[in-house]
Motif scaffolding. Structure first.
Motif, PDB file in Angstrom:
ATOM      1  N   ASP A 100      32.056  32.531  55.535  1.00 13.02           N
ATOM      2  CA  ASP A 100      33.648  32.493  55.652  1.00 13.02           C
ATOM      3  C   ASP A 100      33.869  31.150  56.487  1.00 13.02           C
ATOM      4  N   ALA A 101      33.045  30.725  57.363  1.00 18.07           N
ATOM      5  CA  ALA A 101      33.144  29.452  58.099  1.00 18.07           C
ATOM      6  C   ALA A 101      33.211  28.372  57.203  1.00 18.07           C
ATOM      7  N   TYR A 102      32.236  28.218  56.157  1.00 22.01           N
ATOM      8  CA  TYR A 102      32.096  27.251  55.130  1.00 22.01           C
ATOM      9  C   TYR A 102      33.380  27.112  54.341  1.00 22.01           C
ATOM     10  N   LYS A 103      34.004  28.002  53.987  1.00 22.91           N
ATOM     11  CA  LYS A 103      35.349  28.181  53.325  1.00 22.91           C
ATOM     12  C   LYS A 103      36.435  27.514  53.873  1.00 22.91           C
ATOM     13  N   ARG A 104      36.692  27.935  55.292  1.00 20.35           N
ATOM     14  CA  ARG A 104      37.517  27.291  56.146  1.00 20.35           C
ATOM     15  C   ARG A 104      37.420  25.949  56.312  1.00 20.35           C
ATOM     16  N   LEU A 105      36.106  25.446  56.712  1.00 18.36           N
ATOM     17  CA  LEU A 105      35.663  24.023  56.880  1.00 18.36           C
ATOM     18  C   LEU A 105      35.998  23.164  55.587  1.00 18.36           C
ATOM     19  N   THR A 106      35.755  23.770  54.486  1.00 19.56           N
ATOM     20  CA  THR A 106      35.806  23.193  53.123  1.00 19.56           C
ATOM     21  C   THR A 106      37.388  22.583  52.824  1.00 19.56           C
ATOM     22  N   ALA A 107      38.360  23.961  53.245  1.00 19.36           N
ATOM     23  CA  ALA A 107      39.868  23.863  53.108  1.00 19.36           C
ATOM     24  C   ALA A 107      40.292  22.484  53.973  1.00 19.36           C
ATOM     25  N   GLU A 108      39.696  22.744  55.309  1.00 14.93           N
ATOM     26  CA  GLU A 108      40.251  21.919  56.276  1.00 14.93           C
ATOM     27  C   GLU A 108      39.861  20.385  55.904  1.00 14.93           C
ATOM     28  N   GLY A 109      38.586  20.085  55.160  1.00 15.65           N
ATOM     29  CA  GLY A 109      38.155  19.058  54.717  1.00 15.65           C
ATOM     30  C   GLY A 109      38.981  18.241  53.627  1.00 15.65           C
ATOM     31  N   THR A 110      39.465  18.732  52.902  1.00 13.31           N
ATOM     32  CA  THR A 110      40.076  18.517  51.633  1.00 13.31           C
ATOM     33  C   THR A 110      41.689  18.133  52.259  1.00 13.31           C
ATOM     34  N   ASP A 111      42.114  18.710  53.252  1.00 14.99           N
ATOM     35  CA  ASP A 111      43.401  18.436  53.825  1.00 14.99           C
ATOM     36  C   ASP A 111      43.282  17.073  54.446  1.00 14.99           C
ATOM     37  N   ASP A 119      44.712  10.622  43.734  1.00 14.57           N
ATOM     38  CA  ASP A 119      44.535  11.330  42.738  1.00 14.57           C
ATOM     39  C   ASP A 119      43.294  12.267  42.498  1.00 14.57           C
ATOM     40  N   ALA A 120      42.223  11.309  42.982  1.00 19.66           N
ATOM     41  CA  ALA A 120      40.961  11.682  42.899  1.00 19.66           C
ATOM     42  C   ALA A 120      40.411  12.974  44.132  1.00 19.66           C
ATOM     43  N   VAL A 121      41.132  12.595  45.184  1.00 17.52           N
ATOM     44  CA  VAL A 121      41.247  13.728  46.210  1.00 17.52           C
ATOM     45  C   VAL A 121      41.889  15.117  45.796  1.00 17.52           C
ATOM     46  N   LEU A 122      42.898  15.006  45.018  1.00  9.14           N
ATOM     47  CA  LEU A 122      43.901  16.098  44.473  1.00  9.14           C
ATOM     48  C   LEU A 122      42.964  16.906  43.659  1.00  9.14           C
ATOM     49  N   ALA A 123      42.141  16.179  42.726  1.00 13.15           N
ATOM     50  CA  ALA A 123      41.343  16.604  41.812  1.00 13.15           C
ATOM     51  C   ALA A 123      40.467  17.319  42.258  1.00 13.15           C
ATOM     52  N   ILE A 124      39.711  17.140  43.462  1.00  8.55           N
ATOM     53  CA  ILE A 124      38.764  17.604  44.350  1.00  8.55           C
ATOM     54  C   ILE A 124      39.203  18.933  44.824  1.00  8.55           C
ATOM     55  N   LYS A 125      40.416  18.695  45.520  1.00  7.23           N
ATOM     56  CA  LYS A 125      41.043  19.824  46.161  1.00  7.23           C
ATOM     57  C   LYS A 125      41.714  21.070  45.117  1.00  7.23           C
ATOM     58  N   ASP A 126      42.188  20.694  43.920  1.00  4.15           N
ATOM     59  CA  ASP A 126      42.816  21.615  43.057  1.00  4.15           C
ATOM     60  C   ASP A 126      42.045  21.989  41.942  1.00  4.15           C
ATOM     61  N   ALA A 127      40.871  21.227  41.584  1.00  2.00           N
ATOM     62  CA  ALA A 127      40.036  21.824  40.665  1.00  2.00           C
ATOM     63  C   ALA A 127      38.578  21.726  41.154  1.00  2.00           C
ATOM     64  N   VAL A 128      37.871  20.851  41.563  1.00  2.00           N
ATOM     65  CA  VAL A 128      36.567  21.004  41.990  1.00  2.00           C
ATOM     66  C   VAL A 128      36.353  22.177  43.016  1.00  2.00           C
ATOM     67  N   VAL A 129      36.890  22.088  43.998  1.00  2.00           N
ATOM     68  CA  VAL A 129      36.667  23.204  45.075  1.00  2.00           C
ATOM     69  C   VAL A 129      37.088  24.562  44.591  1.00  2.00           C
TER      70      VAL A 129
END
Length: 213
Positions: free
Chosen positions: A39-50, A108-118
């Motif tokens: 659960d902590a990893y998922k939260r940190l991943t979301a914070e990292g992409t932001d 665009d690369a960051v958005l791809a990571i956020k919206d597709a890869v993650v």
């Protein structure tokens, strides 16, 4: 515990049971920690992409020299229209425009990571294959605490009857009705403990063997 010959031992002990019970307790604690860490990893991943999006925004502003009217995943590249206007006037591609496009590519690369890869990594792999499996197993993990306490009660009873049997000795006092009654109680306590202990050990062994299932 009584040995198979019927001789009396001083104390009920079962090292195999203690080992299996420790394994089950360790498994239960590990499941709880794993659920928390996932659960902590998922939260940190979301914070990292932001945070990466914020970095892309700042680089865009730095490269274009103009502040964007809004920020975030749907914000345009700052100053891009102005750079395009400069290009038309100068008849060549200015460095600012080149930098702005580089910043846009980064975003665009960051958005791809956020919206597709993650989402693919988490929603289609981590969640169904790990997170939900761990949560389901942790939620359905049986509690044997009451059973272990019951086993301990049976063991204490058996210990008490063992001490009484040892106190009888082998003399004449061991042949009267009271002595025979105590021996019968000892036999009953021994059978009850051994039957319950064997059943509990079998369940714990099965549970411990399926921890990676």
């Amino acid at each position: 515990m009584l040995e198979t010959t019927g001789a009396v031992q001083d104390k009920v002990e079962d090292a195999e049971f203690e080992r299996m019970w420790r394994n089950v307790q360790t498994q239960r604690a590990a499941l709880r920690r794993l659920a928390q860490h996932l659960d902590a990893y998922k939260r940190l991943t979301a914070e990292g992409t932001d945070t990466l999006l914020a970095i892309a925004d700042d680089l865009t502003v730095l490269c274009s020299g103009q502040e964007a009217s809004r920020r975030g995943s749907d914000a345009p590249v700052a100053g891009l229209d102005a750079v395009l206007g400069d290009e038309r006037e100068l008849g060549e591609t200015p460095r600012d425009m080149d930098n702005a496009f580089k910043a846009r590519s980064l975003k665009d690369a960051v958005l791809a990571i956020k919206d597709a890869v993650v989402p693919v990594a988490i929603d289609f792999n981590l969640d169904p294959l790990v997170v939900r499996v761990v949560e389901d197993r942790a939620g359905e993990f049986p509690s044997y605490d009451d059973c272990v306490r019951k086993r301990q009660t049976y063991a204490r009873d058996l210990d008490a009857y063992v001490r009484k049997a040892k106190a009888l000795g082998d003399g004449a006092q061991g042949d009267n009705d009271e002595a025979r009654h105590k021996r019968a109680q000892l036999a009953t306590a021994r059978e009850r403990y051994q039957r319950f202990n064997a059943a509990l050990k079998a369940e714990l062994a099965e549970l411990d063997a399926t921890r990676f299932s």
